[in-house]
Design a protein around this motif. Structure first.
Motif, PDB file in Angstrom:
ATOM      1  N   SER A 196       0.841  -1.189   0.000  1.00  0.00           N
ATOM      2  CA  SER A 196       0.000   0.000   0.000  1.00  0.00           C
ATOM      3  C   SER A 196       0.878   1.242   0.000  1.00  0.00           C
ATOM      4  CB  SER A 196      -0.934   0.002   1.218  1.00  0.00           C
ATOM      5  OG  SER A 196      -0.189  -0.068   2.420  1.00  0.00           O
ATOM      6  N   ALA A 197       0.256   2.402  -0.189  1.00  0.00           N
ATOM      7  CA  ALA A 197       0.969   3.678  -0.247  1.00  0.00           C
ATOM      8  C   ALA A 197       0.626   4.519   0.975  1.00  0.00           C
ATOM      9  CB  ALA A 197       0.615   4.426  -1.523  1.00  0.00           C
ATOM     10  N   LEU A 198       1.599   5.326   1.388  1.00  0.00           N
ATOM     11  CA  LEU A 198       1.405   6.259   2.490  1.00  0.00           C
ATOM     12  C   LEU A 198       1.383   7.678   1.944  1.00  0.00           C
ATOM     13  CD1 LEU A 198       3.959   4.688   5.008  1.00  0.00           C
ATOM     14  CD2 LEU A 198       1.513   4.212   4.812  1.00  0.00           C
ATOM     15  N   GLY A 199       0.822   8.599   2.703  1.00  0.00           N
ATOM     16  CA  GLY A 199       0.763   9.992   2.289  1.00  0.00           C
ATOM     17  C   GLY A 199       1.964  10.783   2.776  1.00  0.00           C
ATOM     18  N   THR A 200       2.368  11.796   1.995  1.00  0.00           N
ATOM     19  CA  THR A 200       3.472  12.669   2.387  1.00  0.00           C
ATOM     20  C   THR A 200       3.412  13.952   1.575  1.00  0.00           C
ATOM     21  OG1 THR A 200       5.868  12.899   2.535  1.00  0.00           O
ATOM     22  CG2 THR A 200       5.011  11.620   0.713  1.00  0.00           C
ATOM     23  N   ALA A 201       4.059  14.983   2.113  1.00  0.00           N
ATOM     24  CA  ALA A 201       4.112  16.259   1.398  1.00  0.00           C
ATOM     25  C   ALA A 201       5.541  16.663   1.063  1.00  0.00           C
ATOM     26  CB  ALA A 201       3.457  17.350   2.244  1.00  0.00           C
ATOM     27  N   ILE A 202       6.528  15.803   1.318  1.00  0.00           N
ATOM     28  CA  ILE A 202       7.917  16.206   1.145  1.00  0.00           C
ATOM     29  C   ILE A 202       8.554  15.631  -0.105  1.00  0.00           C
ATOM     30  CG2 ILE A 202       8.199  16.425   3.637  1.00  0.00           C
ATOM     31  CD1 ILE A 202       9.959  13.852   3.446  1.00  0.00           C
ATOM     32  N   SER A 203       7.861  14.838  -0.880  1.00  0.00           N
ATOM     33  CA  SER A 203       8.448  14.247  -2.068  1.00  0.00           C
ATOM     34  C   SER A 203       7.394  14.125  -3.154  1.00  0.00           C
ATOM     35  CB  SER A 203       9.030  12.861  -1.736  1.00  0.00           C
ATOM     36  OG  SER A 203       9.522  12.228  -2.916  1.00  0.00           O
ATOM     37  N   ASP A 204       7.851  14.135  -4.418  1.00  0.00           N
ATOM     38  CA  ASP A 204       6.923  13.902  -5.515  1.00  0.00           C
ATOM     39  C   ASP A 204       6.635  12.413  -5.699  1.00  0.00           C
ATOM     40  OD1 ASP A 204       9.462  13.318  -6.352  1.00  0.00           O
ATOM     41  OD2 ASP A 204       9.420  14.579  -8.141  1.00  0.00           O
ATOM     42  N   HIS A 205       7.323  11.569  -4.934  1.00  0.00           N
ATOM     43  CA  HIS A 205       7.041  10.129  -4.883  1.00  0.00           C
ATOM     44  C   HIS A 205       6.321   9.816  -3.575  1.00  0.00           C
ATOM     45  CE1 HIS A 205       9.832   8.770  -8.195  1.00  0.00           C
ATOM     46  NE2 HIS A 205      10.325   9.966  -7.940  1.00  0.00           N
ATOM     47  N   CYS A 206       5.396   8.870  -3.616  1.00  0.00           N
ATOM     48  CA  CYS A 206       4.741   8.458  -2.378  1.00  0.00           C
ATOM     49  C   CYS A 206       5.496   7.294  -1.760  1.00  0.00           C
ATOM     50  CB  CYS A 206       3.285   8.081  -2.632  1.00  0.00           C
ATOM     51  SG  CYS A 206       3.051   6.631  -3.664  1.00  0.00           S
ATOM     52  N   PRO A 207       5.560   7.223  -0.436  1.00  0.00           N
ATOM     53  CA  PRO A 207       6.187   6.075   0.216  1.00  0.00           C
ATOM     54  C   PRO A 207       5.336   4.825   0.011  1.00  0.00           C
ATOM     55  CG  PRO A 207       5.799   7.892   1.766  1.00  0.00           C
ATOM     56  CD  PRO A 207       5.047   8.195   0.525  1.00  0.00           C
TER      57      PRO A 207
END
Length: 260
Positions: free
Chosen positions: A221-232
């Protein structure tokens, strides 16, 4: 294979030089609590224990890293030694391969963290790296990271697809007999972050048949973030899937004595 909870976090972090970015990464890792962390594009030529503590926490003082070349690239693989053990690092220009062994497992497996570059020459060299790595490492194999390559045409939100490179990549995957782990809840993993954004799935998890048979209940699954253009991306390798017993109406019941 493993009785302990085992999660693998994979993420292109777009550099770890800024303290704000390190703090945001620390929060993601603390919330996900992975046993193994694989980071791409660290942009660090040297990685110290202090760097890893600031980014990941004290549990991940064991690590291997591929240094960045100038401001490009860089891979870090760190792990929680109370859950798993990692050894036998093997480096190429675009990959870092390690041997993973958990205390309760009878067999070890290989993990390759990748960072594919933009240039076509680099992409071709990177794909050949995967073939060479497989020739040297026999057994269950997980390959994950930012490939910077599309595996299917539908992995991009528009029609501007380099089909020749896509076919070349598919041919390598078929030769290596790798299958992609299904990503739940998200179609794309990267955005160019413009108003009319281009979206792509260029971050992948691929596994060999042996690995797939060893971990049949894994969940990506994917996690949310605002620091990269890639999702964790987080891979849980020991998901307990509860299946409710289905109710089935049998036609012969209506003919049974006493049926109402």
């Amino acid at each position: 294979m493993n009785a302990h909870p085992l999660k693998v976090l994979v993420w292109n972090v777009r550099g770890l030089n800024a303290q704000a970015r390190r703090n945001a990464l620390y929060q993601v890792v603390a919330a996900a609590n992975p046993a193994i962390v694989c980071l791409q594009e660290t942009k660090l030529q040297v990685v110290s224990v202090i760097d890893v503590r600031q980014c990941l926490g004290n549990k991940y003082e064991n690590f291997f890293y591929l240094p960045a070349v100038g401001t490009r690239g860089g891979i870090l693989v760190a792990w929680d030694d109370s859950i798993t053990h990692i050894s036998n690092p093997h480096y190429t220009n675009h990959t870092l391969t390690v041997l993973v062994k958990c205390p309760d497992d009878e067999h070890a497996w290989w993990l390759t963290c990748v960072y594919g570059l933009q240039d076509e020459v680099d992409k071709i060299e990177f794909m050949q790296d995967l073939v060479d790595i497989r020739d040297l490492h026999v057994g269950p194999w997980l390959v994950a990271g930012d490939f910077n390559l599309l595996a299917r045409q539908e992995d991009k939100s528009n029609e501007l697809v380099n089909r020749r490179m896509l076919r070349r990549f598919r041919a390598k995957l078929n030769r290596l007999e790798l299958k992609e782990v299904y990503l739940n809840g998200r179609r794309y993993t990267w955005s160019n972050e413009r108003r009319n954004a281009t979206l792509e799935r260029i971050d992948h998890f691929f596994v060999s048949n042996e690995w797939d048979e060893a971990f049949p209940t894994c969940f990506l699954s994917a996690l949310g973030t605002a620091i990269s253009d890639h999702c964790p991306l987080i891979l849980d390798m020991n998901v307990e899937i509860s299946m409710r017993k289905r109710f089935r109406f049998e036609a012969f019941w209506t003919k049974a004595e006493g049926f109402f």
